[in-house]
Write a protein that holds these residues in place. Structure first.
Motif, PDB file in Angstrom:
ATOM      1  N   GLY A 167       0.786  -1.234   0.000  1.00 33.10           N
ATOM      2  CA  GLY A 167       0.000   0.000   0.000  1.00 33.10           C
ATOM      3  C   GLY A 167       0.814   1.278   0.000  1.00 33.10           C
ATOM      4  N   SER A 168       2.122   1.181  -0.136  1.00 31.43           N
ATOM      5  CA  SER A 168       2.957   2.388  -0.142  1.00 31.43           C
ATOM      6  C   SER A 168       2.610   3.284  -1.323  1.00 31.43           C
ATOM      7  N   ASN A 169       2.577   4.577  -1.067  1.00 30.84           N
ATOM      8  CA  ASN A 169       2.315   5.550  -2.120  1.00 30.84           C
ATOM      9  C   ASN A 169       3.627   5.949  -2.784  1.00 30.84           C
ATOM     10  N   CYS A 170       3.733   5.694  -4.074  1.00 35.75           N
ATOM     11  CA  CYS A 170       4.915   6.049  -4.854  1.00 35.75           C
ATOM     12  C   CYS A 170       4.426   6.616  -6.179  1.00 35.75           C
ATOM     13  N   PHE A 171       4.771   7.863  -6.438  1.00 40.13           N
ATOM     14  CA  PHE A 171       4.290   8.477  -7.674  1.00 40.13           C
ATOM     15  C   PHE A 171       5.201   9.608  -8.106  1.00 40.13           C
ATOM     16  N   GLU A 172       5.115   9.931  -9.397  1.00 38.86           N
ATOM     17  CA  GLU A 172       5.878  11.050  -9.942  1.00 38.86           C
ATOM     18  C   GLU A 172       5.087  12.325  -9.756  1.00 38.86           C
TER      19      GLU A 172
END
Length: 126
Positions: free
Chosen positions: A48-53
């Motif tokens: 569920g980790s949030n990783c985004f550009e």
């Protein structure tokens, strides 16, 4: 680069480690210099980790669990986010912990991508 708030930006050196047997987490460690001897901070990645550009023209910024980072190039940002995404997929599918051979193959693939990035930065082409 890491933006830690209060207008403080720090150069960090990151190390993404694969998940281990029975773990639902993978470690992303950041060090103060390229010798990677002194740990500056660490993040734990889960499904569920949030990783985004970050959105922007030629923006090299990205976010991991609320922490803001900036890569040197767009390609480097894509490489980091792809590696993190691959780890999250393995966690989501409860994949077995990678063997030493698997880790060796991962490193070879990443080094190949880095060489391609360096060639494109130097103007030599892929």
């Amino acid at each position: 680069l890491y933006h830690g708030g209060d207008d403080v930006t720090t150069v960090l050196y990151g190390e993404l480690s694969p998940h281990s047997r029975g773990s639902e987490l993978a470690r992303l460690a950041f060090y103060e210099n390229e010798s990677c001897q002194k740990l500056a901070m660490e993040l734990w990645l889960a499904v569920g980790s949030n990783c985004f550009e970050k959105v922007g023209v030629n923006c090299t910024c990205f976010c991991i669990n609320g922490h803001d980072f900036s890569a040197r190039t767009l390609s480097e940002r894509k490489l980091w986010l792809r590696a993190i995404s691959n780890i999250k997929v393995k966690l989501q599918n409860a994949a077995p912990a990678p063997s030493r051979d698997d880790i060796g193959h991962y490193r070879e693939a990443i080094e190949e991508q880095i060489r391609a990035l360096e060639n494109s930065i130097d103007g030599r082409g892929p």
